[in-house]
Design an enzyme around this catalytic site. Structure first.
Site, mmCIF file in Angstrom:
data_model
loop_
_atom_site.group_PDB
_atom_site.id
_atom_site.type_symbol
_atom_site.label_atom_id
_atom_site.label_comp_id
_atom_site.label_asym_id
_atom_site.label_seq_id
_atom_site.Cartn_x
_atom_site.Cartn_y
_atom_site.Cartn_z
ATOM 1 C CE LYS A 1 6.107 21.334 16.537
ATOM 2 N NZ LYS A 1 5.116 21.589 17.576
ATOM 3 C CD GLN B 1 1.988 23.691 17.859
ATOM 4 O OE1 GLN B 1 2.589 22.871 17.166
ATOM 5 N NE2 GLN B 1 2.572 24.283 18.892
ATOM 6 C CG ASP C 1 4.112 16.558 20.631
ATOM 7 O OD1 ASP C 1 5.341 16.774 20.598
ATOM 8 O OD2 ASP C 1 3.275 17.444 20.893
#
Ligand code: NAP
Length: 300
Positions: A70, A114, A137
């Site tokens: 990322k 994450q 996200d």
């Protein structure tokens, strides 16, 4: 890089079928080119660089790889990333405090926590701590609810990336029978909701579903999001279906997805390759939504 639709002419026993390869890698490359220009425009207008903050808790090697990928994607489009690393014994309160700090930072446009986080942490509570406008996200309940109600919000990246791939390839969705196998918060549920918003008739299957084959056999759009290698058999796939495989399981010969792809090009009207279909679109969507957030915060 061109993303002209690749069409494979194949002979099926009953009919001549043109199966469209839904090439996520090529589309992600094309979107990155456009994102670089948007990032340059933000820098020129505001003097500031869009920033994605990534939070990695613990030392899971796969998670560390995803975070690194990322960060690399940010660099490719001229964005910066802030990499926050926290020890595996971090508490829920400590992680929430870190998220608050990033929520309040003028420099940070998007936050990625994450997942999975270590078991002692209340993952859902930490996701919920992320401010809606920085939830690039698409993990918060508020974001999910707003997306479901077709209000503005960032969608969960994998299903949002799949929708982009479908739209880009002019796949007709309205009125189609869609079957999503899997109901996770980050993939199956938002995928089903996005297909519903696109006017599909949607069935969601899960581990308690009876006779999975019968549901899949009806599908004109099938999404495999189960995490079990080749659980969905190619013989269940209806002639002309659109086949989307979110799974990836490494094997000695490369890798397989959640759908058995053997011969799928003779059955489907369109399908995602594994790898190179859904995977590249996920990170691409995260970066694109961070650029969207930066533009919005700059009033562009
Ligand atoms: P997950 O959280 O483990 O959820 C799996 C889902 O599949 C659950 O809803 C589960 O049902 C269902 N399931 C499991 N076994 C089943 C069975 N035998 N029959 C029917 N349904 C079954 O997984 P996830 O995070 O959604 O990921 C799913 C897949 O997508 C994985 O292969 C993962 O690697 C992949 N993925 C890819 C990306 C990407 O960027 N390409 C991103 C995320 C995920 P229950 O709810 O009943 O347990």
């Amino acid at each position: 890089m061109s993303t002209e639709t690749k069409t494979t002419e194949v002979s099926a026993s009953s009919a001549q079928v043109s199966a469209t390869l839904l090439d996520g890698k090529a589309l992600a490359g094309e979107i990155e080119t456009a994102l670089r220009l948007r990032v340059d425009a933000i820098k020129a207008k505001t003097g500031r660089t869009p920033i994605l903050a990534t939070i990695l808790v613990g030392e899971d090697p796969a998670s560390a790889t995803y975070v690194r990928m990322k960060g690399n994607a940010c660099k490719r489009v001229g964005m910066d990333s802030i990499r926050v690393e926290m020890p595996s014994n971090t508490t829920t309160e400590e992680l929430m405090a870190k998220i608050d700090e990033l929520n309040n930072s003028q420099d940070v446009h998007g936050i990625l926590l994450q997942h999975p986080v270590p078991a002692q942490i209340d993952e859902r509570a930490c996701f919920e701590q992320i401010k809606l406008e920085k939830d690039v996200d698409g993990v918060t309940c508020l974001g999910f609810g707003r997306m479901s109600m077709q209000e503005s919000a960032f969608g969960s990246c994998t299903p949002q990336g799949i929708m982009h791939l479908l739209h880009h390839n002019n796949i007709e969705l309205a009125g189609k029978e869609a079957v999503v196998v899997g109901r996770s918060a980050i993939l199956g549920k938002p995928m089903a909701q996005m297909l519903l918003n696109a006017n599909c008739t949607v069935t969601i299957c899960h581990s308690k579903t009876q006779n999975l084959a019968a549901h899949v056999q009806r599908a004109e759009i099938i999404v495999g999001a189960v995490g079990v290698p080749e659980l969905i058999k190619s013989e269940w796939i209806k002639q002309g279906a659109v086949v989307i495989d979110a799974g990836f399981h490494p094997t000695d010969t490369g890798g397989v997805g959640d759908i058995e792809m053997r011969g799928v090009e003779n059955i489907a009207s369109a399908y995602t390759p594994v790898p190179g279909g859904v995977g590249p679109m996920t990170i691409n969507t995260l970066i694109r939504q961070t650029v969207d957030a930066a533009e919005k915060s700059a009033g562009l």
